[in-house]
Write a protein that holds these residues in place. Structure first.
Motif, PDB file in Angstrom:
ATOM      1  N   ASP A  23      -1.874 -39.350  14.058  1.00 15.89           N
ATOM      2  CA  ASP A  23      -2.328 -40.731  14.190  1.00 15.89           C
ATOM      3  C   ASP A  23      -1.163 -41.688  14.435  1.00 15.89           C
ATOM      4  O   ASP A  23      -1.312 -42.671  15.161  1.00 15.89           O
ATOM      5  CB  ASP A  23      -3.096 -41.170  12.943  1.00 15.89           C
ATOM      6  CG  ASP A  23      -4.512 -40.639  12.920  1.00 15.89           C
ATOM      7  OD1 ASP A  23      -4.980 -40.158  13.972  1.00 15.89           O
ATOM      8  OD2 ASP A  23      -5.155 -40.707  11.853  1.00 15.89           O
ATOM      9  N   VAL A  24      -0.024 -41.418  13.829  1.00 16.71           N
ATOM     10  CA  VAL A  24       1.150 -42.255  14.081  1.00 16.71           C
ATOM     11  C   VAL A  24       1.562 -42.135  15.542  1.00 16.71           C
ATOM     12  O   VAL A  24       1.908 -43.135  16.179  1.00 16.71           O
ATOM     13  CB  VAL A  24       2.310 -41.871  13.140  1.00 16.71           C
ATOM     14  CG1 VAL A  24       3.615 -42.509  13.581  1.00 16.71           C
ATOM     15  CG2 VAL A  24       1.972 -42.277  11.708  1.00 16.71           C
ATOM     16  N   VAL A  25       1.498 -40.925  16.076  1.00 17.76           N
ATOM     17  CA  VAL A  25       1.846 -40.720  17.484  1.00 17.76           C
ATOM     18  C   VAL A  25       0.888 -41.503  18.382  1.00 17.76           C
ATOM     19  O   VAL A  25       1.294 -42.059  19.398  1.00 17.76           O
ATOM     20  CB  VAL A  25       1.841 -39.210  17.828  1.00 17.76           C
ATOM     21  CG1 VAL A  25       1.936 -38.982  19.322  1.00 17.76           C
ATOM     22  CG2 VAL A  25       2.974 -38.512  17.102  1.00 17.76           C
ATOM     23  N   ARG A  26      -0.388 -41.573  17.977  1.00 20.57           N
ATOM     24  CA  ARG A  26      -1.374 -42.340  18.750  1.00 20.57           C
ATOM     25  C   ARG A  26      -1.356 -43.821  18.387  1.00 20.57           C
ATOM     26  O   ARG A  26      -2.201 -44.579  18.831  1.00 20.57           O
ATOM     27  CB  ARG A  26      -2.781 -41.783  18.525  1.00 20.57           C
ATOM     28  CG  ARG A  26      -2.965 -40.406  19.120  1.00 20.57           C
ATOM     29  CD  ARG A  26      -4.383 -39.966  19.017  1.00 20.57           C
ATOM     30  NE  ARG A  26      -4.756 -39.874  17.598  1.00 20.57           N
ATOM     31  CZ  ARG A  26      -5.984 -39.709  17.166  1.00 20.57           C
ATOM     32  NH1 ARG A  26      -6.979 -39.638  18.024  1.00 20.57           N
ATOM     33  NH2 ARG A  26      -6.248 -39.607  15.877  1.00 20.57           N
ATOM     34  N   TRP A  30      -3.549 -46.240  10.359  1.00 19.98           N
ATOM     35  CA  TRP A  30      -3.969 -45.396   9.239  1.00 19.98           C
ATOM     36  C   TRP A  30      -3.190 -44.085   9.184  1.00 19.98           C
ATOM     37  O   TRP A  30      -3.263 -43.359   8.199  1.00 19.98           O
ATOM     38  CB  TRP A  30      -5.458 -45.093   9.320  1.00 19.98           C
ATOM     39  CG  TRP A  30      -6.275 -46.312   9.077  1.00 19.98           C
ATOM     40  CD1 TRP A  30      -6.948 -47.035  10.013  1.00 19.98           C
ATOM     41  CD2 TRP A  30      -6.471 -46.972   7.828  1.00 19.98           C
ATOM     42  NE1 TRP A  30      -7.555 -48.101   9.425  1.00 19.98           N
ATOM     43  CE2 TRP A  30      -7.281 -48.094   8.085  1.00 19.98           C
ATOM     44  CE3 TRP A  30      -6.036 -46.734   6.534  1.00 19.98           C
ATOM     45  CZ2 TRP A  30      -7.670 -48.963   7.081  1.00 19.98           C
ATOM     46  CZ3 TRP A  30      -6.419 -47.610   5.539  1.00 19.98           C
ATOM     47  CH2 TRP A  30      -7.226 -48.696   5.803  1.00 19.98           C
ATOM     48  N   GLY A  31      -2.441 -43.770  10.208  1.00 16.50           N
ATOM     49  CA  GLY A  31      -1.673 -42.530  10.223  1.00 16.50           C
ATOM     50  C   GLY A  31      -0.640 -42.460   9.125  1.00 16.50           C
ATOM     51  O   GLY A  31      -0.435 -41.422   8.490  1.00 16.50           O
ATOM     52  N   ILE A  32       0.028 -43.572   8.870  1.00 12.22           N
ATOM     53  CA  ILE A  32       1.063 -43.598   7.833  1.00 12.22           C
ATOM     54  C   ILE A  32       0.427 -43.359   6.470  1.00 12.22           C
ATOM     55  O   ILE A  32       0.975 -42.631   5.636  1.00 12.22           O
ATOM     56  CB  ILE A  32       1.817 -44.940   7.871  1.00 12.22           C
ATOM     57  CG1 ILE A  32       2.576 -45.051   9.187  1.00 12.22           C
ATOM     58  CG2 ILE A  32       2.752 -45.076   6.691  1.00 12.22           C
ATOM     59  CD1 ILE A  32       3.187 -46.396   9.440  1.00 12.22           C
ATOM     60  N   VAL A  33      -0.746 -43.952   6.246  1.00 11.26           N
ATOM     61  CA  VAL A  33      -1.435 -43.769   4.969  1.00 11.26           C
ATOM     62  C   VAL A  33      -1.789 -42.291   4.766  1.00 11.26           C
ATOM     63  O   VAL A  33      -1.604 -41.733   3.682  1.00 11.26           O
ATOM     64  CB  VAL A  33      -2.704 -44.649   4.904  1.00 11.26           C
ATOM     65  CG1 VAL A  33      -3.498 -44.369   3.658  1.00 11.26           C
ATOM     66  CG2 VAL A  33      -2.338 -46.108   5.002  1.00 11.26           C
TER      67      VAL A  33
END
Length: 56
Positions: A23-26, A30-33
């Motif tokens: 998700d961070v790549v996208r 919320w990816g970090i969470v």
């Protein structure tokens, strides 16, 4: 039973870390969470295993 729960928890922790990084790549906020949550699960498992080794 405890071993099964640890394996399930470790699997979920790894899944959250991988999904969080994806998700961070996208560029999803919320990816970090998810990544932090997965890391905390894995840290909790390691701490629990160390406590058990000290008891034995």
């Amino acid at each position: 039973m405890a071993l099964v729960l640890r394996v399930i928890s470790a699997g979920l922790g790894i899944l959250f870390v991988v999904a969080g990084v994806a998700d961070v790549v996208r560029r999803s906020p919320w990816g970090i969470v998810g990544a932090v949550g997965g890391a905390l699960i894995l840290i909790g498992i390691v701490v629990d295993l160390r406590r058990e080794r000290r008891r034995n």
